[in-house]
Design a protein around this motif. Structure first.
Motif, short mmCIF file in Angstrom:
data_model
loop_
_atom_site.label_atom_id
_atom_site.label_comp_id
_atom_site.label_asym_id
_atom_site.label_seq_id
_atom_site.Cartn_x
_atom_site.Cartn_y
_atom_site.Cartn_z
N SER A 193 0.83 -1.21 0.00
CA SER A 193 0.00 0.00 0.00
C SER A 193 0.86 1.26 0.00
CB SER A 193 -0.95 -0.01 1.20
OG SER A 193 -0.25 -0.14 2.42
N TYR B 115 2.48 1.55 -3.49
CA TYR B 115 1.48 2.00 -4.46
C TYR B 115 1.28 3.51 -4.37
CZ TYR B 115 -3.26 3.52 -5.58
OH TYR B 115 -4.33 4.26 -6.02
N ASN C 248 -3.15 3.05 -14.96
CA ASN C 248 -3.05 2.09 -13.86
C ASN C 248 -1.91 1.10 -14.07
OD1 ASN C 248 -5.13 3.19 -12.37
ND2 ASN C 248 -6.70 1.83 -13.22
N TYR D 171 1.25 0.29 -11.60
CA TYR D 171 1.55 -1.08 -11.14
C TYR D 171 3.02 -1.43 -11.39
CZ TYR D 171 1.76 -6.13 -10.92
OH TYR D 171 2.14 -7.43 -10.62
N THR E 153 5.27 0.38 -9.06
CA THR E 153 5.14 -0.20 -7.71
C THR E 153 5.97 -1.47 -7.59
OG1 THR E 153 2.89 0.68 -7.53
CG2 THR E 153 3.51 -1.05 -5.99
N CYS F 226 -0.74 -6.16 -5.41
CA CYS F 226 -0.78 -4.89 -6.14
C CYS F 226 -1.47 -5.01 -7.50
CB CYS F 226 0.64 -4.36 -6.33
SG CYS F 226 1.32 -3.63 -4.81
N ILE G 235 -4.38 -2.80 -8.29
CA ILE G 235 -4.24 -1.48 -8.92
C ILE G 235 -4.95 -1.47 -10.28
CG2 ILE G 235 -2.59 0.15 -9.93
CD1 ILE G 235 -0.56 -0.81 -7.82
N THR H 242 -9.03 2.48 -8.26
CA THR H 242 -8.65 3.03 -6.97
C THR H 242 -9.45 2.46 -5.81
OG1 THR H 242 -10.17 4.87 -7.37
CG2 THR H 242 -7.87 5.21 -7.97
N ILE I 1 -7.82 -1.09 -4.86
CA ILE I 1 -6.52 -0.99 -4.21
C ILE I 1 -6.65 -0.23 -2.89
CG2 ILE I 1 -5.84 1.13 -5.39
CD1 ILE I 1 -3.54 -1.82 -4.44
#
Length: 572
Positions: free
Chosen positions: A161, A164, A185, A189, A192, A415, A418, A422, A425
């Motif tokens: 989290s 992200y 998105n 990802y 992340t 993740c 994602i 929104t 996630i």
């Protein structure tokens, strides 16, 4: 190996017995059981062996470096940036400033109660170990099972989290400099995942290097927070620079379908998620020198300093924000970046956003380290499938590298939410808040309502106020768990996109864990497993008790049955 035989019929108590019995701990070891040691022990090793574990880590964390890891996990600036949508979006400025202030009173109660447990039982297992040894007879394994899994779920969702939110801030910075760029998105990802891989590498380094990295990161966190608190009021481009106190403290901008009071309670998710990192010193206690004093102090320092400085940040934002809806609904997709652009010139906004990004990187790293120690501790007691792999300590780095890699892989898979948007996630933030605080409160609940004055205190304790302070924390969590599962809208306005999926995403795994317990795990899971060797005879004399120490230990569980208590594990 030659054993030092202890004569149970002698009236002279052996020094080894006194060493362990005079150590103020609550242990899974049975009364009179003495761990065997073939070398002279320092104070920290006596404590950990009295709890039933070998010393396997190097103790290279001090009070300061332990606090630094914990404060890095707390990550006030990036945590606030990550959860601004909840704190400001649900009830406006009044909800944000009052919500933080009220919640912090109860969170401090939980932190102090946790510190008391840590002083008595400074192990990597932390709350899981405490729940096992404090529970009534026969309930220890079940209490440990629930606490361990809830804590683990909260721990492994923390780094994903944070990373992200960090990736979203980095790409939002790109949008500020290039307005035509809109982050996708899949881009968030992939970034992340890259950040998580870097954190995995750093978390696998030797303990000394990890401590140094987190010390630098925590120092930077504090400095960046101070700079932010100064720059935003000083460089605000709005006129007037500050809103009136009446508007800040009294104006509830309720953007939910619930009454104002409930909306304020819903803002607590931001406080709870931000303040869920103060348990890290508990999990790092086997790597900390003078752990039964330094680790509880680090817990209280983290919660206290974080609470005060975090509230100052709330006030700065509350007095300077001009359009809450514009901040929450900005196309940048990151409320903190939108807020900075609203109140600061672009260069200043990018500067503060850059500081937040660096702090976020340090925070994600701290979360990864803390989670790996929890995974290691639970795998040591065979909680997980293939535990024999996850509990291995790397011979070169002396750190649980396999546990780090496992958590990283699970985080990368989580993740993938994602890609679902929104709302999906965002469930990771609520899960982290609920899972952590449920785990925090189970051993505190047992200590308050089942053990009471029979709790054997460590050198850092709350005295006679312990049960009262712990009780306040229990009531707070009991109230907040259902509140954190509420969606912001109701009835006809509620759509799948606006649904709060926390109850499903957290409740689903916990339901599976409960079913696993009743179907199978209760047959083999016995709680914390002792891995030290034992003196060949038990000592049945009444131990000498230091003045001021409660001689009655808390109720213990049969955690050693079927593990290292059999004759073939005794030293020959």
């Amino acid at each position: 190996m030659e054993s030092k035989s202890l004569d149970s019929g002698s009236h002279r108590r052996p020094s080894a017995y006194n060493d362990f019995q005079h150590t103020q701990v609550t242990s899974v070891l049975a009364d009179g059981d003495v761990p065997y040691a073939d070398h002279e022990l320092d104070a920290d090793e006596r404590v950990i062996m009295a709890l039933g574990y070998k010393q396997e880590f190097k103790r290279e964390f001090s009070l300061w470096t332990t606090f630094c890891v914990s404060f890095a996990v707390l990550g006030l600036l990036p945590s606030f940036a990550s959860t601004m949508y909840y704190g400001l979006g649900y009830a406006g400025t009044a909800g944000m400033v009052w919500g933080w202030l009220i919640a912090m009173v109860f969170i401090q109660c939980i932190a102090m109660s946790m510190a008391e447990l840590c002083s008595a039982m400074p192990t990597s297992g932390g709350l899981y170990y405490a729940a096992a040894v404090l529970a009534p007879p026969g309930w220890g394994p079940f209490a440990a099972w629930l606490t361990g899994w809830s804590n683990w779920i909260g721990q492994i969702t923390a780094a994903p989290s944070v990373d992200y939110a960090l990736a979203a801030m980095i790409l939002a910075a790109g949008s500020i400099t290039n307005p035509s760029y809109v982050p996708q998105n899949w881009q968030i990802y992939l970034l992340t995942v890259l950040i998580m891989i870097i954190h995995t590498v750093i978390s696998s380094l030797p303990t000394k290097r990890v401590a140094q990295f987190n010390s630098w990161g925590s120092t930077f966190n504090v400095l960046a927070l101070v700079v932010t608190l100064i720059v935003i009021p000083a460089a605000s481009k709005n006129s007037p620079k500050f809103a009136s106190s009446h508007e800040v403290w009294s104006h509830i901008t309720n953007q939910t379908d619930f009454p104002d009071g409930v909306a304020v309670l819903m803002t607590f998710v931001a406080v709870i998620w931000t303040m869920s990192g103060y348990d890290s010193p508990f999990h790092l206690s086997e790597e900390c020198s003078n752990a039964n004093v330094a680790s509880p102090r680090a817990i209280v320092m983290t919660s206290g300093v974080g609470g005060v400085m975090g509230w100052f940040l709330q006030l700065v934002v509350a007095y300077t924000v001009t359009d809450i809806e514009a901040v929450i609904d900005s196309e940048l997709g990151q409320p903190w970046a939108s807020y900075l652009l609203q109140v600061l010139p672009q260069k200043a906004a990018l500067g503060i956003l850059g500081l937040t990004i660096i702090c976020g990187f340090s925070m994600g790293q701290g979360c990864m380290v803390a989670a790996s120690r929890v995974t290691y501790a639970y795998a040591r007691d065979d909680c997980f499938p293939f535990s024999k792999y996850w509990k291995q300590v790397n011979s070169y780095t002396q750190t649980p590298v396999n546990a780090v890699v496992l958590n990283s892989v699970l985080g990368i898979l989580m993740c993938l939410l994602i890609l679902a948007g929104t709302t999906a996630i965002g469930a990771l933030f609520s899960i982290g808040a609920i899972a952590q605080f449920v785990a925090f409160i189970i051993p505190i609940f047992i200590r308050v309502f089942f053990v009471g004055n029979r709790f054997r205190k460590g050198p850092w304790n709350l005295g006679r106020y312990g049960p009262f302070i712990g009780g306040m924390g229990v009531v707070f969590v009991a109230l907040m768990v259902p509140i954190l599962c509420l969606p912001s809208v109701t009835k006809g306005d509620l759509t799948p996109d606006l649904m709060n999926w926390t109850c499903l995403v957290y409740g689903g795994p916990m339901l599976a864990v409960l079913i696993w317990w009743f179907v199978d795990a209760h047959n083999w899971f016995t709680g914390p497993k002792v891995n030290v060797e034992h003196a060949i005879h038990h000592v049945h004399d009444e131990p000498e008790i230091n003045e001021g120490v409660d001689p009655a230990p808390a109720q213990e569980v049969e955690a050693t049955k079927g593990s290292d208590k059999s004759d073939d594990t005794l030293p020959k």
